[in-house]
Design a protein around this motif. Structure first.
Motif, short mmCIF file in Angstrom:
data_model
loop_
_atom_site.label_atom_id
_atom_site.label_comp_id
_atom_site.label_asym_id
_atom_site.label_seq_id
_atom_site.Cartn_x
_atom_site.Cartn_y
_atom_site.Cartn_z
N ILE A 194 0.83 -1.21 0.00
CA ILE A 194 0.00 0.00 0.00
C ILE A 194 0.87 1.26 0.00
CG2 ILE A 194 -1.76 1.31 1.26
CD1 ILE A 194 -2.70 -1.33 2.50
N VAL A 195 0.42 2.28 -0.74
CA VAL A 195 1.07 3.59 -0.74
C VAL A 195 0.04 4.63 -0.31
CG1 VAL A 195 0.55 3.95 -3.20
CG2 VAL A 195 2.38 5.27 -2.12
N LYS A 196 0.49 5.65 0.41
CA LYS A 196 -0.40 6.77 0.77
C LYS A 196 0.40 8.05 0.95
CE LYS A 196 -2.71 7.20 4.50
NZ LYS A 196 -2.39 8.65 4.63
N ALA A 197 -0.31 9.18 0.87
CA ALA A 197 0.32 10.50 0.96
C ALA A 197 0.21 11.07 2.37
CB ALA A 197 -0.30 11.43 -0.07
N HIS A 198 0.81 12.25 2.57
CA HIS A 198 1.01 12.82 3.91
C HIS A 198 0.22 14.12 4.11
CE1 HIS A 198 3.00 14.13 7.54
NE2 HIS A 198 3.76 13.04 7.56
N VAL A 232 4.45 8.74 0.91
CA VAL A 232 4.89 9.75 -0.05
C VAL A 232 4.32 11.10 0.38
CG1 VAL A 232 5.21 8.14 -1.96
CG2 VAL A 232 2.96 9.16 -1.57
N GLN A 233 4.62 12.16 -0.38
CA GLN A 233 4.18 13.49 0.03
C GLN A 233 2.85 13.88 -0.62
OE1 GLN A 233 7.55 16.12 -0.79
NE2 GLN A 233 8.19 15.96 1.33
N SER A 234 2.89 14.22 -1.89
CA SER A 234 1.74 14.79 -2.58
C SER A 234 0.63 13.77 -2.82
CB SER A 234 2.20 15.36 -3.92
OG SER A 234 1.10 15.73 -4.73
N SER A 235 -0.61 14.26 -2.91
CA SER A 235 -1.73 13.38 -3.25
C SER A 235 -1.66 12.90 -4.69
CB SER A 235 -3.06 14.11 -3.01
OG SER A 235 -3.10 15.33 -3.74
#
Length: 364
Positions: A194-198, A232-235
């Motif tokens: 899974i990946v997600k933004a901050h 990660v940072q950006s959406s």
């Protein structure tokens, strides 16, 4: 057009979000802009030859935005094509960085920005409270925008609407095996996938995190953090990681990037969680001390007009509240999607605590 690096190192600042937001009593609930009245909204203004000529004399407009760079640049190029002689300088970074940058500039009496777009609607509550936005109502906003998507005092309006969604790589996950809900993301089979933004970088994710912790509880995030998440940072980044096959599923990120990729034949597919998908609203506004005030008005009118609104739908994958804009065939209409409730006033109050708790849970 120049641009900033969307993955730049977060700026250090002594101005915290909480400090800048402190004291605002405005309310922005649901999808509605319901701010305290400062004055009557100005009369709607059409685009006139005199405005175009004045804008051409200024020669450029500076646009700070958190919209994904390719979409922002397409908007800029379309404006430049329609109004020759006026250049658009796109300064793109995450919404929270946009907010910090403007706070730093204005505290130093630097007025560099003309028009702003943020994916954190709470920012407009602050800028309005601080008296630094310029009242300006484009004719099309008055005619074709729902009242809840335009500020009562004419200081901003919804440039874009979209969702933060789950999505998956169709080469790595079969449709029948894809998660159908946020709860499904906690299944052990997704560990390390899974990946997600901050929320500390992205206004979209700040807004989404608020809605999700309100509706699902912080326990959801505590359990999700045990899934070895790629942070990660950006959406805009989770869709890119998905497309590259670096992760099989994204827990949050821009619906519009997934639309763009899917329609370009990339192996991605959206999922609208059974609990509801976070709803994001990104307004546009002009600053009182804009260095190019006429170009700013012209760009604001263009951005909120039917031509640009249809473009951000068709090319950008975004949603629009312009009454004459139409949804693109093949996409699920917004009215058919269960969404979570937006509440920018609550994001305003709880933003710093949300970031702090998130950072502690995910250790990032």
């Amino acid at each position: 057009m120049s641009k900033t690096n969307p993955m730049e190192t977060p700026m250090k600042t002594s101005i915290s979000r909480r400090t800048l937001l402190k004291g605002t009593g405005a309310v922005l609930a649901g999808a509605a802009f319901s701010t305290r009245v400062l004055a009557d909204a100005p009369a709607p203004e059409p685009v006139t030859p005199a405005l175009i000529e004045a804008a051409r004399k200024e020669g450029q407009v500076i646009y700070y935005t958190s919209t994904d760079l390719p979409v922002a640049e397409k908007l800029a190029k379309a404006f430049e094509a329609k109004y020759s002689g006026i250049a658009v300088r796109v300064e793109r970074t995450g919404a929270e960085r946009v907010f910090q940058r403007i706070g730093q500039e204005y505290s130093s009496n630097i007025h560099a920005v003309d028009v702003v777009n943020s994916s954190d609607a709470a920012h407009f509550i602050v800028w309005k409270r601080d008296g630094i936005l310029a009242p300006y109502v484009p004719e099309e906003v008055a005619k074709f925008y729902p009242a809840e998507h335009r500020d009562i005092d004419g200081q901003f309006a919804s440039f874009r609407v979209w969702l933060s969604i789950i999505a998956y790589n169709t080469n790595l996950v079969k449709a029948e095996d894809a998660p159908k809900s946020f709860a499904d993301l906690l299944d052990p089979k997704w560990k390390g996938k899974i990946v997600k933004a901050h929320p500390g970088y992205s206004g979209t994710i700040m807004t989404a995190t608020y809605q999700m912790q309100r509706d699902l509880g912080w326990t959801f995030f505590e359990q999700l953090a045990k899934q070895n998440i790629m942070q990660v940072q950006s959406s805009a980044d989770p869709p890119k990681k998905l497309d590259l096959g670096e992760r099989a599923v994204m827990a949050d990120g821009n619906e519009y990037n997934i639309f763009q990729m899917k329609e370009a034949g990339r192996p991605v597919a959206p999922v609208y969680a059974s609990e509801g998908s976070p709803l994001i609203i990104g307004p546009n506004g002009i600053f009182k001390d804009a260095p190019h005030p006429n170009a700013a008005k012209l760009f604001q009118s263009f951005s909120l007009g039917r031509e640009a609104q249809q473009m951000i739908i068709d090319v950008g994958g975004l949603r629009s509240v312009h009454a004459q804009a139409t949804e693109k065939a093949g996409r699920r209409p917004l009215k058919e999607i269960k969404t979570m409730k937006d509440d920018a006033a609550a994001v305003e109050k709880e933003g710093e605590s949300i970031k702090a708790r998130y950072t502690k849970i995910f250790r990032v």
